[in-house]
Scaffold this active site. Sequence first.
Site, PDB file in Angstrom:
ATOM      1  N   SER A 106      66.982   5.295   9.693  1.00 38.05           N
ATOM      2  CA  SER A 106      66.816   6.420  10.609  1.00 38.05           C
ATOM      3  C   SER A 106      67.274   7.545  10.189  1.00 38.05           C
ATOM      4  O   SER A 106      66.907   8.716  10.811  1.00 38.05           O
ATOM      5  CB  SER A 106      67.430   5.899  11.931  1.00 38.05           C
ATOM      6  OG  SER A 106      66.593   4.864  12.404  1.00 38.05           O
ATOM      7  N   GLU A 273      66.191  10.509  22.539  1.00 32.67           N
ATOM      8  CA  GLU A 273      65.872   9.473  21.695  1.00 32.67           C
ATOM      9  C   GLU A 273      66.112   7.959  22.657  1.00 32.67           C
ATOM     10  O   GLU A 273      67.164   7.985  23.009  1.00 32.67           O
ATOM     11  CB  GLU A 273      66.937   9.187  20.515  1.00 32.67           C
ATOM     12  CG  GLU A 273      66.564   8.123  19.763  1.00 32.67           C
ATOM     13  CD  GLU A 273      67.910   7.690  18.828  1.00 32.67           C
ATOM     14  OE1 GLU A 273      68.807   7.784  19.081  1.00 32.67           O
ATOM     15  OE2 GLU A 273      67.412   6.909  17.849  1.00 32.67           O
ATOM     16  N   ASP A 320      60.527   7.090  14.110  1.00 39.94           N
ATOM     17  CA  ASP A 320      61.166   7.262  12.765  1.00 39.94           C
ATOM     18  C   ASP A 320      60.460   6.374  11.725  1.00 39.94           C
ATOM     19  O   ASP A 320      60.330   6.693  10.538  1.00 39.94           O
ATOM     20  CB  ASP A 320      62.527   7.440  12.757  1.00 39.94           C
ATOM     21  CG  ASP A 320      63.249   6.047  13.290  1.00 39.94           C
ATOM     22  OD1 ASP A 320      62.595   5.354  14.053  1.00 39.94           O
ATOM     23  OD2 ASP A 320      64.582   6.183  13.431  1.00 39.94           O
ATOM     24  N   HIS A 321      60.282   4.980  12.566  1.00 39.05           N
ATOM     25  CA  HIS A 321      59.551   4.139  11.606  1.00 39.05           C
ATOM     26  C   HIS A 321      59.549   2.810  12.521  1.00 39.05           C
ATOM     27  O   HIS A 321      60.273   2.843  13.641  1.00 39.05           O
ATOM     28  CB  HIS A 321      60.708   3.351  10.365  1.00 39.05           C
ATOM     29  CG  HIS A 321      62.128   3.203  11.310  1.00 39.05           C
ATOM     30  ND1 HIS A 321      62.453   2.198  11.757  1.00 39.05           N
ATOM     31  CD2 HIS A 321      63.365   4.022  11.181  1.00 39.05           C
ATOM     32  CE1 HIS A 321      63.794   2.162  12.306  1.00 39.05           C
ATOM     33  NE2 HIS A 321      64.260   3.311  12.036  1.00 39.05           N
ATOM     34  N   HIS A 347      63.412  -2.688   8.749  1.00 39.93           N
ATOM     35  CA  HIS A 347      62.200  -1.761   8.922  1.00 39.93           C
ATOM     36  C   HIS A 347      61.056  -2.198   8.221  1.00 39.93           C
ATOM     37  O   HIS A 347      61.092  -3.001   7.240  1.00 39.93           O
ATOM     38  CB  HIS A 347      62.609  -0.535   8.764  1.00 39.93           C
ATOM     39  CG  HIS A 347      64.001   0.097   9.328  1.00 39.93           C
ATOM     40  ND1 HIS A 347      64.584   1.220   9.189  1.00 39.93           N
ATOM     41  CD2 HIS A 347      64.727  -0.460  10.453  1.00 39.93           C
ATOM     42  CE1 HIS A 347      65.528   1.391   9.879  1.00 39.93           C
ATOM     43  NE2 HIS A 347      65.720   0.418  10.780  1.00 39.93           N
TER      44      HIS A 347
HETATM   45 MG    MG Z   1      68.210   5.903  16.308  1.00 38.44          MG
HETATM   46 ZN    ZN Z   2      66.872   0.420  12.353  1.00 38.48          ZN
END
Ligand code: MG
Ligand code: ZN
Length: 384
Positions: A106, A273, A320-321, A347
């Site tokens: 992240s 977020e 982000d992923h 991830h």
């Molecule tokens: Mg985060």
């Molecule tokens: Zn994570």
Amino acid sequence: MKQRTIILFFTLLTLFQAAAQEEYLNKKAEVNEKIYTGGIFHEVKSFPEKFRKKKPKNVIFFIVDGMSLPHLHAAMTANKGSLYVENFKKIGFAKTHSANNYITDSAAGGTALSTGEKTNNGAIGVGPDKKPLKTILEEAEDKGLATGLVSTSAITHATPASFIAHQPSRNMYEEIADDFLKTDIDVFIGGGYKHFTQRKDGRDLTEELKQKGYRVEQDMDVIQHITSGKLAGLTAKDHNGRIKERGDMLPLATNTAINILINNRKGFFLMVEASQIDWGGHAGSTIYVAEEMLDFDRTVGVALEFAAKNKQTLIVITSDHETGGMTILNGDYKTGMVQGEFTTGGHTGLMVPVLAWGPGAEEFSGFMENTEIKKKISKLLIGK
Ligand code: MG
Ligand code: ZN
């Protein structure tokens, strides 16, 4: 001999980083919640896409940590087949790899989205050479726009930190907190109180924030009524709790941030977020993912209500992923039941969706590198 020392050093560093990152993941052992059986639903609305100009005056940038299509579809199923995000007709996909790894963390993911540059995993707002990179939030400040950050994790955690701090490691929480004082940010709401107050250097950054003109508050019941001035909302000692504990913190904090930022006639940049979709993915919990995704979608509803009236606000949503290598094995649009499965506790390299609504939204269609998202926002909001 020297080489061995170096190897030992990096082994210890890796262990230390792993331990530090486990902090919010240690619920994993208790959690095996593969089936979400349905819960609270929310009605969704359609918002007309009528805007004053081709370019936005304000940008609300949502980062849904750990989300890809499975998480989105889990939420869509859990909410009986419809979500606020379906208002977003301009859709793209972003590749998320970092400078040194096919699978990003992240910190590198956040830095790609905040600076438009790929960096190494673990790095916050600095390049692979550890030199600071300018963030979209800093560009907005330079242009005289109002700026804000909202997060359901600690505000010092990797994703929000990437927008405001420049540190070689995401684990340098106290240094990251320090970086908040080096900026002119108007409002930030999230956890992380202890990184401002219980510090190795003995400083109380909440006092320093007050001296800089910030109101420092910890209670969402107070925070949600604030509509002007500078605000540091530190709503948890570390991270905010799960939905049962934190309630409507995210939609309320987002609404509060908008109310404060709109006072600046030049416009604003706000990053919101939804942090804990990632933690649901790490925990292999469909229930955790669904709850957090529904909370995120309700927050998108808050942003859309504002943007539809304002007519000068671009909303961009991405991640982000992907986390968990999630898939969906079964579901029911009538009851909201959804059965997820996870292929990893970490991830993955999956692409993430990019969704845009508002003036300039058409820029975000198609396939892109995650770094292009920041560049597109900069071009539209800052003009470079
Ligand atoms: Mg985060
Ligand atoms: Zn994570």
